[in-house]
Write an enzyme that holds these catalytic residues in place. Structure first.
Site, PDB file in Angstrom:
ATOM      1  N   ASP A 183       0.999  -1.104   0.034  1.00  0.00           N
ATOM      2  CA  ASP A 183      -0.056   0.120   0.090  1.00  0.00           C
ATOM      3  C   ASP A 183       0.836   1.295  -0.038  1.00  0.00           C
ATOM      4  OD1 ASP A 183      -2.676   1.107   0.266  1.00  0.00           O
ATOM      5  OD2 ASP A 183      -1.768   1.882   2.270  1.00  0.00           O
ATOM      6  N   GLU A 238      14.400 -15.372  -0.325  1.00  0.00           N
ATOM      7  CA  GLU A 238      15.020 -16.341   0.749  1.00  0.00           C
ATOM      8  C   GLU A 238      14.095 -17.726   0.629  1.00  0.00           C
ATOM      9  OE1 GLU A 238      15.000 -14.985   4.653  1.00  0.00           O
ATOM     10  OE2 GLU A 238      16.885 -13.787   4.332  1.00  0.00           O
TER      11      GLU A 238
END
Length: 564
Positions: free
Chosen positions: A212, A274
């Site tokens: 956002d 990751e």
């Protein structure tokens, strides 16, 4: 049909590049426990519906603990579920059900600001000026001998002052509502806490994040305050216009689209990578075309919304230029474009394209609705016809596409909510100027004759459906082969079959037509002119947004063509 190309991307690390994402506004989707507010159990119950629709992923607007002063975008705890919406166990059940249905989950992250109910902000208020607790936010001393004047006369995006006094000589910055204090992204604790949040949701099965106000996290406001270099609200407004036009010098705005924001996103990307597959992210960034690729870079968020379509009128020349520019932007970053016409912040495009001024930019259309409503000037049948044609166009373009809950039913904007029913802070902070965003957040109609139109078994919805929604309820449209719902189902199913390399070739210079071809021979023709257009030789219609007329494509109609 001779084209057969099973959708390959949903199981790969690049699933997001051409995904179909369905946005859910949780409080208005499905209420399982009957309290009038949609919940996670309700979403889980409708996963079979979503699977049949043919989507690849859902994007959930905020479901976190919130006082709902801004529809959930005032987040009190980033790592929990609002009790009115469910529990973490409910969230886990939902993600498990989505995974079983082959649907990925994207969640909204709101990093620019927290709720004023957040434990950090409450601690800051208690700790007082100069405290470490206040350094997590944007507190500044007031002006004047008594420090009772704001640091600047800046206005917030929702209207009214952007600086809020706390009664001890200090003010805090809020770009949105006063209940949404802006966080200080120069603070290491803020950065570390959001990393913790990303891992928390990723470890619960989330595949990506919608960010956002992605262009607002980094701020250098002190250079724009005080007697040395004060900037008035008029000067700030000018900077905003220049930013959107692409004429603003880099880092010339105190709090929007600053280069420091990309340091934040590079840090996030290391965490996203990751995971296997890497987490995806898409930026809500209202910036110029030349800056958008920076947000969508491979070492940053990876994608950025293209809002140009929803800001445009229903115009073939404008649409074509937007497509050309958006694909070029995506190519610069190695990303893919995200196409969108409707979401929780804008007037639904079935209504925008019905308005006498043809809608366009969401604030313009909301002001129109405030002044005139949806009256005789609005042709809702024309608006829906144009909306479905435009949607079929973007569904066939290279890149991902986002659809907003209810647009598959042809839901229209509810413009005539009484003032006492409204909840959006823009309505209250801009009185008589902006009708607010509640009209696109009305509860979904599932059953025409069911209680609350099937939304929930108990209390009336927090934003109740108008009578006109009964004819658009899912159980009504499900039985009608010519309904908007069944058109969407056909389009999304066929899109999976036809999806191919992220390229297109323009086939016509006719300014009243958009006509392009994808690499596997899939053609799209949209007729904006008054005269019907013939089907090209050697092609047959696989799907049309409206009935053909004597075998030709009528006005305001899109067709998908395949080799005959």
């Amino acid at each position: 049909m001779t084209i057969s190309n099973p959708n390959p991307h949903t199981a790969s690390a690049d699933w997001w590049r051409q995904a179909l994402v369905y946005q859910i506004y949780p409080r208005s989707f499905m209420d399982a426990n009957g309290d009038g507010i949609g919940d996670l159990v309700g979403i889980t119950s409708k996963i079979p519906y979503l699977k049949e629709l043919g989507i690849d992923a859902i994007w959930l607007s905020p479901f976190y603990p919130s006082a709902l002063k801004d529809g959930g975008y005032d987040v009190a705890d980033y790592r929990d579920v609002d009790p009115k919406i469910g529990t973490l166990a409910d969230f886990d059940d939902m993600t498990a059900a989505c995974k079983a249905a082959g649907i990925k989950v994207i969640v909204d992250i709101v990093p620019n600001h927290s709720s004023d109910d957040h434990e950090w902000f409450q601690a800051a208020l208690k700790a007082g000026p100069g405290s470490p607790e206040r350094s997590r936010y944007m507190f500044r001393d007031g002006l004047g001998p008594n420090k009772d004047q704001p640091p600047a006369d800046w206005e917030c995006i929702f209207g009214g002052p952007a600086w809020e006094p706390v009664g001890d000589g200090q003010y805090y910055l809020h770009l949105f509502d006063a209940s949404q204090p802006d966080l200080n992204w120069d603070h290491p604790e803020v950065r570390a806490d959001f990393i913790k949040t990303f891992r928390f949701w990723a470890d619960r099965g989330v595949s990506g994040f919608r960010i956002d106000v992605a262009h607002a996290c980094a701020k250098k406001i002190d250079d724009f305050l005080g007697p040395a270099n004060p900037h008035t609200k008029e000067e700030i407004a000018t900077l905003c216009h220049q930013m959107l036009e692409g004429t603003l010098d880099e880092d010339a705005h105190p709090y929007l689209d600053r280069n420091e924001v990309f340091d934040i996103y590079r840090e996030w990307r290391k965490v996203f990578n990751e995971y296997d597959p890497p987490l995806t992210a898409v930026a809500e960034a209202w910036v110029s075309s030349k800056r958008k690729p920076l947000y969508a870079s491979a070492d940053g968020l990876g994608q950025a919304f293209s809002f140009d379509m929803l800001m445009s009128q229903f115009d073939p020349v404008a649409f074509k230029q937007i497509i050309v520019d958006s694909l070029a932007d995506a190519a610069k970053s190695g990303s893919s474009t995200t196409w969108v016409f409707s979401n929780h912040d804008v007037v639904r495009h079935a209504t925008r394209h019905a308005l006498a001024d043809d809608g366009g930019y969401h604030e313009t259309s909301r002001k129109y609705l405030l002044n005139k409503g949806v009256g005789p000037e609005a042709d809702l049948a024309l608006g829906l016809r144009r909306a479905t044609a435009a949607t079929m166009m973007i569904l066939a373009l290279p890149g991902s596409a986002y659809i907003y809950q209810g647009e598959e039913l042809g839901l229209f904007e509810v413009a005539d909510l009484p003032a006492e029913e409204r909840q959006d802070p823009t309505f209250f902070r801009k009185p008589g100027v902006d009708v607010g965003r509640d009209g696109c957040r009305i509860a979904m109609p599932w059953e025409a004759e069911g209680k609350n139109m099937g939304f929930g078994p108990g209390k009336r919805p927090h934003l109740e459906q108008p009578e006109g929604y009964r004819a658009l309820a899912v159980d009504v449209e499900d039985k009608d082969p010519r309904s908007t719902l069944n058109l969407y189902r056909k389009a999304l199913g066929l899109r999976h079959e036809l999806q191919c390399a992220e390229e297109l070739e323009w086939l016509s210079d006719d300014k009243e037509v958009i006509h392009f071809k994808r690499p596997n021979g899939w053609e799209v023709l949209v007729n904006f002119g008054e005269e019907a257009r013939a089907i090209p030789a050697g092609r047959k219609v696989a799907l049309a947004s409206s009935d053909l007329v004597d075998g030709a494509v009528p006005t305001d109609t899109a067709v998908w063509l395949v080799p005959a």
